[in-house]
Design a protein around this motif. Sequence first.
Motif, PDB file in Angstrom:
ATOM      1  N   ILE A  49       0.827  -1.208   0.000  1.00  0.00           N
ATOM      2  CA  ILE A  49       0.000   0.000   0.000  1.00  0.00           C
ATOM      3  C   ILE A  49       0.860   1.257   0.000  1.00  0.00           C
ATOM      4  N   GLU A  50       2.040   1.172   0.607  1.00  0.00           N
ATOM      5  CA  GLU A  50       2.922   2.335   0.722  1.00  0.00           C
ATOM      6  C   GLU A  50       3.775   2.565  -0.516  1.00  0.00           C
ATOM      7  N   SER A  51       3.729   1.658  -1.469  1.00  0.00           N
ATOM      8  CA  SER A  51       4.570   1.791  -2.665  1.00  0.00           C
ATOM      9  C   SER A  51       4.076   2.924  -3.559  1.00  0.00           C
ATOM     10  N   PRO A  52       4.979   3.635  -4.225  1.00  0.00           N
ATOM     11  CA  PRO A  52       4.577   4.749  -5.106  1.00  0.00           C
ATOM     12  C   PRO A  52       3.746   4.316  -6.309  1.00  0.00           C
ATOM     13  N   THR A 151      14.380   0.313 -12.077  1.00  0.00           N
ATOM     14  CA  THR A 151      13.004  -0.135 -12.335  1.00  0.00           C
ATOM     15  C   THR A 151      12.339  -0.594 -11.041  1.00  0.00           C
ATOM     16  N   ILE A 152      13.084  -1.270 -10.196  1.00  0.00           N
ATOM     17  CA  ILE A 152      12.532  -1.701  -8.909  1.00  0.00           C
ATOM     18  C   ILE A 152      12.322  -0.492  -8.001  1.00  0.00           C
ATOM     19  N   ARG A 153      13.198   0.499  -8.078  1.00  0.00           N
ATOM     20  CA  ARG A 153      13.022   1.717  -7.277  1.00  0.00           C
ATOM     21  C   ARG A 153      11.750   2.463  -7.657  1.00  0.00           C
ATOM     22  N   SER A 154      11.366   2.388  -8.921  1.00  0.00           N
ATOM     23  CA  SER A 154      10.148   3.079  -9.349  1.00  0.00           C
ATOM     24  C   SER A 154       8.906   2.499  -8.690  1.00  0.00           C
ATOM     25  N   VAL A 155       8.996   1.263  -8.236  1.00  0.00           N
ATOM     26  CA  VAL A 155       7.865   0.618  -7.564  1.00  0.00           C
ATOM     27  C   VAL A 155       8.046   0.603  -6.050  1.00  0.00           C
ATOM     28  N   CYS A 156       9.270   0.346  -5.621  1.00  0.00           N
ATOM     29  CA  CYS A 156       9.518   0.120  -4.196  1.00  0.00           C
ATOM     30  C   CYS A 156      10.109   1.322  -3.478  1.00  0.00           C
ATOM     31  N   GLY A 157      10.333   2.415  -4.169  1.00  0.00           N
ATOM     32  CA  GLY A 157      10.853   3.612  -3.524  1.00  0.00           C
ATOM     33  C   GLY A 157      12.354   3.782  -3.712  1.00  0.00           C
ATOM     34  N   TYR A 164      17.430  -5.144   0.423  1.00  0.00           N
ATOM     35  CA  TYR A 164      16.462  -4.287   1.112  1.00  0.00           C
ATOM     36  C   TYR A 164      15.412  -3.821   0.107  1.00  0.00           C
ATOM     37  N   LEU A 165      14.126  -4.097   0.406  1.00  0.00           N
ATOM     38  CA  LEU A 165      13.054  -3.872  -0.559  1.00  0.00           C
ATOM     39  C   LEU A 165      12.337  -2.541  -0.405  1.00  0.00           C
ATOM     40  N   GLY A 166      12.695  -1.753   0.573  1.00  0.00           N
ATOM     41  CA  GLY A 166      12.009  -0.486   0.738  1.00  0.00           C
ATOM     42  C   GLY A 166      10.542  -0.685   1.095  1.00  0.00           C
ATOM     43  N   THR A 167       9.643  -0.143   0.255  1.00  0.00           N
ATOM     44  CA  THR A 167       8.205  -0.256   0.531  1.00  0.00           C
ATOM     45  C   THR A 167       7.583  -1.522  -0.045  1.00  0.00           C
ATOM     46  N   CYS A 168       8.376  -2.343  -0.721  1.00  0.00           N
ATOM     47  CA  CYS A 168       7.855  -3.597  -1.277  1.00  0.00           C
ATOM     48  C   CYS A 168       7.994  -4.735  -0.270  1.00  0.00           C
ATOM     49  N   GLN A 169       7.541  -5.907  -0.671  1.00  0.00           N
ATOM     50  CA  GLN A 169       7.599  -7.065   0.213  1.00  0.00           C
ATOM     51  C   GLN A 169       7.814  -8.341  -0.598  1.00  0.00           C
ATOM     52  N   ILE A 170       8.304  -9.361   0.103  1.00  0.00           N
ATOM     53  CA  ILE A 170       8.434 -10.682  -0.517  1.00  0.00           C
ATOM     54  C   ILE A 170       7.035 -11.255  -0.726  1.00  0.00           C
ATOM     55  N   ARG A 171       6.823 -11.859  -1.879  1.00  0.00           N
ATOM     56  CA  ARG A 171       5.509 -12.435  -2.182  1.00  0.00           C
ATOM     57  C   ARG A 171       5.562 -13.961  -2.191  1.00  0.00           C
ATOM     58  N   TRP A 172       4.429 -14.563  -2.497  1.00  0.00           N
ATOM     59  CA  TRP A 172       4.238 -15.996  -2.278  1.00  0.00           C
ATOM     60  C   TRP A 172       5.145 -16.872  -3.145  1.00  0.00           C
TER      61      TRP A 172
END
Length: 242
Positions: A49-52, A151-157, A164-172
């Motif tokens: 939810i916190e991701s840009p 590209t990952i920074r554009s999603v995860c901050g 370190y994933l920033g605002t993202c998270q590990i998924r299933w």
Amino acid sequence: MLKTAPTQRNSSFKWTARVIGFVWIFLTGCFAILNIFVFVQPQWIGDTIESPRAGHFGLYSYCISTVNDYEFDCQGTWTNFGTILSPPFAVATFFVGISALLILICLALFVLFLFLRARLVYFICSLIQMICSICLLIALIVYPSGFDHDTIRSVCGSNVNDFYLGTCQIRWAYILAMIAFVNISFLASLGFFLGMKQPKLDTMQEVINPNHILSKYGELNEAFDDLTLSEQVLPSITIQRR
């Protein structure tokens, strides 16, 4: 009467080993499906939810939301490593793909149970499974080192860095990859255990049936010899009672 005790014990062990072996084969098939599923799914990491902006990333492919956030632009393919975001992602793709290929070869080698002794087949397939577990472990360790990408920074901050994933998270999909690693490690150990517990051929035949002529076929076909063996043992018991 005493001659029947070793016969019963060896026959019981043979059938118990076969049941465990069938479970081992079934679980290996389940791992193969899981391995392929983890390989193709672009859900190893993703937004919160916190991701840009919305987006999710897999081994070789990734999807990022467009400007209106209603559609995703997906890119990357395993047939062209140049489309993969970072070298660590490419390395992880390679090793998970090798694991998927090896486990399919392992499934095909199960046919050898019909032609070779079970001890040898267990050792061959368990060695392949051990290599699969090593490949998955390398992928799980290397993959997070590829987070440091624009590209990952554009999603995860902007705070994203290696491991370190920033605002993202590990998924299933990443979690399933860890479960798959534990699964195949256990199966490799179980396969080696079953192979070591297989009695030596000469000793087994001398104890169960000294007059037994070895079949040119594999261990699995000898299941049909048990009925013949019981027919040979029962008459001897009857003669002793008389």
